[in-house]
Design a protein around this motif. Structure first.
Motif, PDB file in Angstrom:
ATOM      1  N   LYS A  39      -2.477  35.094 -37.212  1.00 11.54           N
ATOM      2  CA  LYS A  39      -2.866  36.512 -37.260  1.00 11.54           C
ATOM      3  C   LYS A  39      -4.210  36.723 -36.555  1.00 11.54           C
ATOM      4  N   VAL A  71      -1.274  43.839 -35.054  1.00 13.37           N
ATOM      5  CA  VAL A  71      -0.746  42.754 -35.877  1.00 13.37           C
ATOM      6  C   VAL A  71      -0.533  43.268 -37.300  1.00 13.37           C
ATOM      7  N   GLU A  83      -4.897  38.888 -33.121  1.00 11.38           N
ATOM      8  CA  GLU A  83      -5.825  40.033 -33.160  1.00 11.38           C
ATOM      9  C   GLU A  83      -6.926  39.864 -32.124  1.00 11.38           C
ATOM     10  N   ILE A  90       6.142  39.911 -35.930  1.00 14.56           N
ATOM     11  CA  ILE A  90       5.344  39.462 -34.783  1.00 14.56           C
ATOM     12  C   ILE A  90       6.233  38.881 -33.692  1.00 14.56           C
ATOM     13  N   GLU A  96      -2.622  32.728 -41.422  1.00 16.94           N
ATOM     14  CA  GLU A  96      -3.893  33.442 -41.200  1.00 16.94           C
ATOM     15  C   GLU A  96      -4.439  33.131 -39.804  1.00 16.94           C
ATOM     16  N   PHE A 109       6.365  39.033 -42.057  1.00 16.72           N
ATOM     17  CA  PHE A 109       5.231  38.999 -41.127  1.00 16.72           C
ATOM     18  C   PHE A 109       5.616  38.294 -39.826  1.00 16.72           C
ATOM     19  N   LEU A 134      -0.784  40.387 -43.472  1.00 12.04           N
ATOM     20  CA  LEU A 134      -0.195  39.274 -44.224  1.00 12.04           C
ATOM     21  C   LEU A 134      -0.076  39.684 -45.684  1.00 12.04           C
TER      22      LEU A 134
END
Length: 161
Positions: free
Chosen positions: A79, A90, A83, A130, A76, A126, A93
Motif C-alpha cells: 500500500k 489506493v 501510494e 489493486i 502495508e 484490498f 487496508l
C-alpha cells in the motif's frame, strides 16, 4: 427542411455460442485468493501469515500461477509503495486493531479466529481491487508482492521486467 437522420438499429451478426465458448476459460482473467491463515511464533514474536494465490492469463504477469505467504505488514508495504510511486488511488487496508493488541485481554486479541477471518476477507478485497487496476498492474511492487517468495524492500520502483 432537411430530413432527420435515424440511427441504424440493426443488430450485428454474431456467431452462435457453443459449449466451448460458454464453459471455456475467460479471455482475460485475474484471480487472487487470500486463504489459509497461520499464526506463527509465541509472545511478542507472534504473527499471522496468509497464503496469497494468483491465477491469470494476463500477459503483463510473467508467472501465470503463483502462491506466496504474506503477513499484514507486507500488505502495508505494498500500500505504501503504491501510494508513493503510482498515480492510482489506493484503497484502505482493514484496520490495525490496536485495541485488540492491549495486554490483559480476556480473549486472544488479534489472534482470535473471528478477527483473523475478518482481516483475511478485507485483505482479499484490498489486493483484488489493486490488482484489477490497469495502472497498478504495471507496478513492479505488485508483481513482487504476488509472485516472488520474498519481498526485496530495496528494489528500484518502476515497471516489471
Amino acid at each position: 427542411m432537411s430530413e432527420a437522420t435515424v440511427a441504424d438499429t440493426r443488430r450485428l451478426n454474431s456467431k452462435p455460442q457453443d459449449l466451448t465458448d460458454a464453459y471455456g476459460p475467460p479471455s482475460n482473467f485475474l484471480e487472487i485468493d487470500v486463504y489459509d491463515p497461520q499464526t506463527i511464533g509465541v509472545g511478542r514474536n507472534r504473527f499471522t501469515t496468509y497464503e496469497v494465490r494468483m491465477r491469470t492469463n494476463l500477459p503483463i504477469f510473467k508467472l501465470k500461477e503463483s502462491c506466496v505467504r504474506r503477513r499484514y505488514s507486507d500488505f502495508e508495504w505494498l500500500k505504501n509503495e503504491l501510494e508513493r510511486d503510482s498515480k492510482i488511488v489506493v484503497p484502505p487496508l482493514p484496520g490495525k486493531a490496536l485495541k485488540r493488541q492491549l495486554p490483559f485481554r480476556g480473549d486472544e486479541g488479534i489472534f482470535e479466529e473471528s478477527f483473523i477471518e475478518e482481516r483475511r476477507v478485507g485483505l482479499e478485497q484490498f489486493i483484488n481491487r489493486i490488482a484489477g487496476h490497469p495502472l497498478a498492474q504495471n507496478e513492479r511492487c505488485l508483481h513482487m508482492f504476488l509472485q516472488e517468495e520474498s519481498i526485496d524492500r530495496n528494489y528500484i520502483p518502476g515497471k516489471p521486467r
